[in-house]
Design a protein around this motif. Sequence first.
Motif, short mmCIF file in Angstrom:
data_model
loop_
_atom_site.label_atom_id
_atom_site.label_comp_id
_atom_site.label_asym_id
_atom_site.label_seq_id
_atom_site.Cartn_x
_atom_site.Cartn_y
_atom_site.Cartn_z
N ALA A 16 0.84 -1.21 0.00
CA ALA A 16 0.00 0.00 0.00
C ALA A 16 0.87 1.25 0.00
CB ALA A 16 -0.93 -0.01 1.21
N GLU A 37 9.61 3.77 7.27
CA GLU A 37 9.44 2.34 7.56
C GLU A 37 10.15 2.04 8.88
OE1 GLU A 37 7.86 -0.57 6.37
OE2 GLU A 37 8.85 -1.33 8.18
N ARG A 38 9.46 1.34 9.78
CA ARG A 38 10.08 1.07 11.08
C ARG A 38 11.23 0.05 10.99
NH1 ARG A 38 8.44 -3.64 13.60
NH2 ARG A 38 9.40 -2.90 15.53
N LEU A 45 4.81 -7.05 4.05
CA LEU A 45 4.52 -8.48 4.05
C LEU A 45 4.99 -9.20 2.78
CD1 LEU A 45 0.96 -8.46 5.68
CD2 LEU A 45 3.03 -9.46 6.67
N ILE A 81 7.15 5.65 13.26
CA ILE A 81 6.26 6.78 13.57
C ILE A 81 5.48 6.42 14.84
CG2 ILE A 81 4.38 8.24 12.73
CD1 ILE A 81 7.25 8.44 11.27
N TRP A 362 -4.14 -2.42 4.37
CA TRP A 362 -4.82 -3.19 5.42
C TRP A 362 -5.26 -2.30 6.58
CZ3 TRP A 362 -2.63 -8.80 6.45
CH2 TRP A 362 -2.94 -9.60 5.34
N VAL A 370 -5.52 -9.53 -1.73
CA VAL A 370 -4.17 -9.88 -2.17
C VAL A 370 -3.37 -8.61 -2.41
CG1 VAL A 370 -4.81 -12.12 -3.15
CG2 VAL A 370 -5.01 -10.07 -4.56
N ILE A 371 -2.11 -8.78 -2.79
CA ILE A 371 -1.22 -7.63 -2.94
C ILE A 371 -1.83 -6.60 -3.89
CG2 ILE A 371 1.06 -6.95 -3.86
CD1 ILE A 371 1.98 -9.82 -2.84
N ASN A 374 -4.28 -3.85 -2.87
CA ASN A 374 -3.76 -2.63 -2.25
C ASN A 374 -3.41 -1.55 -3.28
OD1 ASN A 374 -3.60 -3.68 0.57
ND2 ASN A 374 -2.34 -5.19 -0.51
C1 LIG Z 1 1.12 -14.69 5.86
C2 LIG Z 1 0.63 -13.90 4.68
C3 LIG Z 1 0.78 -14.40 3.41
C4 LIG Z 1 0.32 -13.68 2.31
N1 LIG Z 1 0.47 -14.21 1.07
C5 LIG Z 1 0.03 -13.52 0.00
C6 LIG Z 1 0.20 -14.07 -1.30
O1 LIG Z 1 0.74 -15.16 -1.46
N2 LIG Z 1 -0.25 -13.33 -2.35
C7 LIG Z 1 -0.84 -12.10 -2.19
O2 LIG Z 1 -1.22 -11.46 -3.18
N3 LIG Z 1 -1.03 -11.58 -0.96
C8 LIG Z 1 -0.60 -12.26 0.13
N4 LIG Z 1 -0.78 -11.74 1.37
C9 LIG Z 1 -1.48 -10.44 1.51
C10 LIG Z 1 -0.55 -9.23 1.32
O3 LIG Z 1 0.68 -9.47 1.97
C11 LIG Z 1 -1.22 -7.97 1.88
O4 LIG Z 1 -2.39 -7.72 1.09
C12 LIG Z 1 -0.35 -6.72 1.84
O5 LIG Z 1 0.95 -6.94 2.31
C13 LIG Z 1 -0.97 -5.58 2.68
O6 LIG Z 1 -0.22 -4.42 2.41
P1 LIG Z 1 -0.05 -3.20 3.41
O7 LIG Z 1 0.89 -2.28 2.73
O8 LIG Z 1 -1.37 -2.70 3.83
O9 LIG Z 1 0.62 -3.80 4.75
P2 LIG Z 1 2.03 -4.46 5.03
O10 LIG Z 1 2.52 -5.27 3.90
O11 LIG Z 1 1.91 -5.13 6.35
O12 LIG Z 1 3.04 -3.22 5.22
C14 LIG Z 1 2.99 -2.35 6.32
C15 LIG Z 1 4.39 -1.81 6.63
O13 LIG Z 1 4.25 -0.75 7.60
C16 LIG Z 1 5.35 -0.83 8.51
N5 LIG Z 1 4.98 -0.13 9.74
C17 LIG Z 1 4.05 -0.53 10.65
N6 LIG Z 1 3.95 0.37 11.65
C18 LIG Z 1 4.81 1.38 11.37
C19 LIG Z 1 5.15 2.60 12.03
N7 LIG Z 1 4.56 2.97 13.18
N8 LIG Z 1 6.11 3.40 11.48
C20 LIG Z 1 6.70 3.03 10.31
N9 LIG Z 1 6.42 1.88 9.64
C21 LIG Z 1 5.47 1.07 10.16
C22 LIG Z 1 5.54 -2.33 8.68
O14 LIG Z 1 6.81 -2.65 9.20
C23 LIG Z 1 5.33 -2.84 7.25
O15 LIG Z 1 6.54 -2.86 6.54
C24 LIG Z 1 -0.32 -12.42 2.50
C25 LIG Z 1 -0.47 -11.91 3.79
C26 LIG Z 1 0.01 -12.65 4.87
C27 LIG Z 1 -0.16 -12.10 6.24
#
Ligand SMILES: Cc1cc2nc3c(=O)[nH]c(=O)nc-3n(C[C@H](O)[C@H](O)[C@H](O)COP(=O)(O)OP(=O)(O)OC[C@H]3O[C@@H](n4cnc5c(N)ncnc54)[C@H](O)[C@@H]3O)c2cc1C
Length: 455
Positions: A16, A37-38, A45, A81, A362, A370-371, A374
């Motif tokens: 995202a 990024e922390r 993920l 943050i 998320w 899925v990815i 986002n």
């Molecule tokens: C176990 C698992 C397997 C998956 N497998 C698949 C798959 O095979 N195919 C697929 O399409 N999707 C898969 N997904 C779904 C996909 O990973 C998610 O849809 C996607 O990663 C969500 O994106 P996001 O950016 O919202 O969150 P995230 O990917 O969680 O990224 C959030 C980031 O924010 C950072 N962060 C958090 N708090 C702070 C803060 N206070 N300050 C600075 N940084 C911070 C975190 O460290 C992290 O790097 C999977 C999910 C999981 C949990």
Amino acid sequence: MNSAPFRVAVVGSGPAGFYAAGHLLAADLAVEVDLFERLPTPWGLVRLGVAPDHPKIKTVSKAFEKIAAKPGFRFLGNVEIGRDISSAELAGLYDAVVYTVGAQTDRRLGIPGEDLPGSIPATALVAWYNGHPDFADLDVDLSGERAVVIGAGNVAIDVARMLVLTEEELRATDTADAAIEAIAGAGLREVVMLARRGPAQAAFTTPEVIELQELAGADAIVDPAELVLDAASAAAVPGDTNAERNLDALATIAAMPVTGKPRRLQVRFCVSPVEILGDGKVEAIVIEHNRLEADEQGRIQAVPTGERETIPCSLVLRSVGYRGIAIAGVPFDERAGTIANRDGRIVDADGVVVPGAYCAGWIKRGPSGVIGTNKKCATGTVDGLLADVAEGRLAGGAAASAERVSALLAERGVEVVTNKGWAAIDAVELARGTEQGRPRVKLTRWDELLAAARG
Ligand SMILES: Cc1cc2nc3c(=O)[nH]c(=O)nc-3n(C[C@H](O)[C@H](O)[C@H](O)COP(=O)(O)OP(=O)(O)OC[C@H]3O[C@@H](n4cnc5c(N)ncnc54)[C@H](O)[C@@H]3O)c2cc1C
């Protein structure tokens, strides 16, 4: 007319965060993006959640690298943050802030014994086998014969499958070294996955079920009797493509002979955990059988039958969903576990839009999709932000410069990992991978990561 670029902080470098940054940098606006990024490493993920034996999915990181190479983009890793900079400070330092922090914790089961040693959230196990530096020392006792995974989503299936991969299968991946050793050397003989409802309601997707048919070191087991549908499910399945395909794939497994491979992976339906038992650590789990009934809205619900069963096990992995964590000063919806928002615009407790504050991924929608989901989500949020700029709701030009933000972090003693620092970590991991014929060998400890980032 102010000629200073519009400066946006994006918080969290998962899909995202990158998609939000990419859409901002592609806009018809002089814009600079600081992606906080922390962790010292980007990609959220994609690096630390997606199963290591699914390398193709991880190649989406190439698209993130292209975004990171765009003019106007900065990566500020190892900056949390809420700890290193507060949300209020961030609001003062930037013209707009987009929170993309994902869902950082797990949902609770709410049953006795949940906190016994040996009962672990899947979130933690996933982070451990993927080399998340906060989980390098997770105590995963794989010495017992049986592990139970609670849940029937793709994360549950990932976790169950990872635990029965052979050493050869694991060594072909970027699984953390400690996890490879622990899983390969484990005394584990059986992994049992428990689904609350029936095979027609399971949330996992068919490719994941098909993979279970092809495990080198484990027999997949499904009891054909558990695939017999109740009347409500049988009526609901036609036209539900995922359910139809899952049922086909599960029927194939049910018909497969058990060949005596070293491990077994059993999927069970219509059972709920009631209590985890053990004297100082997990020794068994009590489950209750369910029957399925359609409620007034036609949704198929699990209804406990009172019939109970005790399964001896030494490890319980709770995979019943991820949940967002509140950041101090950012309105949070406790019920949903997300940042309170309307279409990505953050709203306060009265539902009033907080100017310049947005969210995506998320932490905006909850932990599903899925990815690629986002991308649409982050693009939608950024389109709202750009509309706010175009329609004069966000003036811009008041932000601190990039140099001022760097100076502030330096004053606070924060060792920022820049894109160059991440490139150095990446190079070390890839080189080690090449030596061992693996995609990469991850650095899994904070000190190793930071030392590598220093070059
Ligand atoms: C176990 C698992 C397997 C998956 N497998 C698949 C798959 O095979 N195919 C697929 O399409 N999707 C898969 N997904 C779904 C996909 O990973 C998610 O849809 C996607 O990663 C969500 O994106 P996001 O950016 O919202 O969150 P995230 O990917 O969680 O990224 C959030 C980031 O924010 C950072 N962060 C958090 N708090 C702070 C803060 N206070 N300050 C600075 N940084 C911070 C975190 O460290 C992290 O790097 C999977 C999910 C999981 C949990």
